[in-house]
Motif scaffolding. Sequence first.
Motif, short mmCIF file in Angstrom:
data_model
loop_
_atom_site.label_atom_id
_atom_site.label_comp_id
_atom_site.label_asym_id
_atom_site.label_seq_id
_atom_site.Cartn_x
_atom_site.Cartn_y
_atom_site.Cartn_z
N HIS A 177 5.55 3.87 1.17
CA HIS A 177 5.44 2.60 0.61
C HIS A 177 5.48 1.60 1.35
O HIS A 177 6.66 1.24 2.01
CB HIS A 177 6.27 2.51 -0.61
N THR A 183 1.67 7.40 12.99
CA THR A 183 1.01 7.29 11.74
C THR A 183 1.60 6.08 11.10
O THR A 183 0.97 5.35 10.44
CB THR A 183 1.06 8.60 11.27
N LEU A 206 0.84 -1.11 -0.03
CA LEU A 206 -0.16 -0.04 0.14
C LEU A 206 0.71 1.29 0.01
O LEU A 206 2.21 1.26 0.39
CB LEU A 206 -1.03 0.02 0.98
N SER A 207 0.15 2.37 -0.68
CA SER A 207 1.07 3.48 -0.68
C SER A 207 0.25 4.81 -0.10
O SER A 207 -1.02 4.91 -0.63
CB SER A 207 1.67 3.72 -1.93
N ARG A 208 0.79 5.72 0.42
CA ARG A 208 -0.21 6.87 0.72
C ARG A 208 0.85 8.15 0.88
O ARG A 208 1.92 8.16 1.53
CB ARG A 208 -0.75 6.73 1.98
N ILE A 209 0.16 9.35 0.50
CA ILE A 209 1.34 10.35 0.51
C ILE A 209 0.86 11.01 2.02
O ILE A 209 -0.41 11.00 2.73
CB ILE A 209 0.69 11.49 -0.49
N MET A 210 1.92 11.64 2.59
CA MET A 210 1.89 12.05 4.05
C MET A 210 1.43 13.52 4.20
O MET A 210 1.90 14.39 3.17
CB MET A 210 3.41 12.11 4.78
N ARG A 211 0.52 13.75 4.78
CA ARG A 211 -0.30 15.10 4.75
C ARG A 211 -0.04 15.98 6.19
O ARG A 211 0.64 15.16 7.10
CB ARG A 211 -1.65 14.90 4.69
N MET A 262 -0.20 2.34 9.70
CA MET A 262 0.15 2.05 8.45
C MET A 262 0.72 0.41 8.41
O MET A 262 0.08 -0.48 7.55
CB MET A 262 0.74 2.81 7.46
N ASP A 286 -0.71 14.12 9.44
CA ASP A 286 0.03 13.03 9.88
C ASP A 286 1.34 13.46 10.63
O ASP A 286 2.30 12.70 11.16
CB ASP A 286 0.62 12.19 8.74
N GLU A 336 -1.99 -2.07 9.36
CA GLU A 336 -3.23 -2.23 8.48
C GLU A 336 -2.72 -3.09 7.23
O GLU A 336 -3.30 -3.91 7.12
CB GLU A 336 -3.29 -0.72 7.78
N VAL A 388 5.72 10.07 -0.13
CA VAL A 388 5.12 8.96 -0.11
C VAL A 388 5.54 7.84 0.64
O VAL A 388 6.88 7.44 0.52
CB VAL A 388 4.58 8.67 -1.54
#
Length: 341
Positions: A84, A26, A7-12, A30, A15, A33, A82
């Motif tokens: 990963h 945070t 899974l991948s997600r950009i850090m905002r 992940m 976070d 999850e 991001v």
Amino acid sequence: MISLYELSRIMRPDDANIVGNVHGGTILKMIEEAGCIIGTRHCNTQRGTCFSGSDVDNDRCLAALARVEHTDFLYPMFIGEVAHVSAEITYTSKHSVEVQVNVLSENIVTGAKKLTNKATLWYVPLSLQNVAKIIEVPPIEYSSPEREEAGKKRYEAQKLERLETKERNGEVITHVSLPEPYTVGFSQSSLIHLVCPSDCTLHGFVHGGVTMKLMDEVAGIVAARHCKTNIVTASVDAINFHRKIKKGCVITVSGRMTFTSNKSIEIEVFVDADPLVEAEKGKYRAATAFFTYISLDVDNKPLPVPPLKVEGEEEQKRFEEGKARYLQNKAKRLADKEQQQ
């Protein structure tokens, strides 16, 4: 058979802390999850007939987090990068699954990537029809007998350590009035959280990642109170989940300092659950862990940590135990570094 998940997600901004470093909690959330997804998918494969021969067509399950091994935070992650996260099943026993997770940070402007975390998590599959029932785990194929044997040794070691940690479950953190700066009482902190449906799995029990995020937040407050600087998570020792936490419980997450080296702080964190609806069952210890933090200056360079003022025999004992863990982890890092060269 499912053996790898990514899974991948950009850090905002939500976070990160006030200077842009992504919260360790945070990242832990992940990691959990990804582990929960791959563990659940794997345990629901081959559900037609159980390996003991019984029919389990309708007996679907959900992988519940039982333990997180020592986790190092190798590099900080920042807003805009991001994350990963890749998870792989590396060992299965009859009733548990070992998942190893790697986290890479990617600077999407330069394309540079760094390995920020490596973690090992253990899950047990719980039946959706009967949460007290642990489902049998489908086996995996190992690339060699040596890898299977190494996995078995890790399984036996974590099983033994989980039993040993239960001896600490009766201990309670007590608050001290008007403590001096740099003492345990000065920085210790607690957080109270009502478990809502959004915190829970399909079983109605708290996600392990939610619990770990709250633990990291409390540990971060303790470290910040002691140092009065920007602090970041450096590593997390084994997180043991002793009992499940149900929706509607009030959980109290408490943290206290146990040890300081020249550039690091160890913080012990307890999670206690108090069932509101079933109050007759009483409060119980749900999870425990040790978090290690480092202090950073404005350029994200390590700063010296103010020494901890130890008071009394109990605090001295915890300090010595923390020092032993610090030296053990330091020796392990050096051994791993030499092995990679």
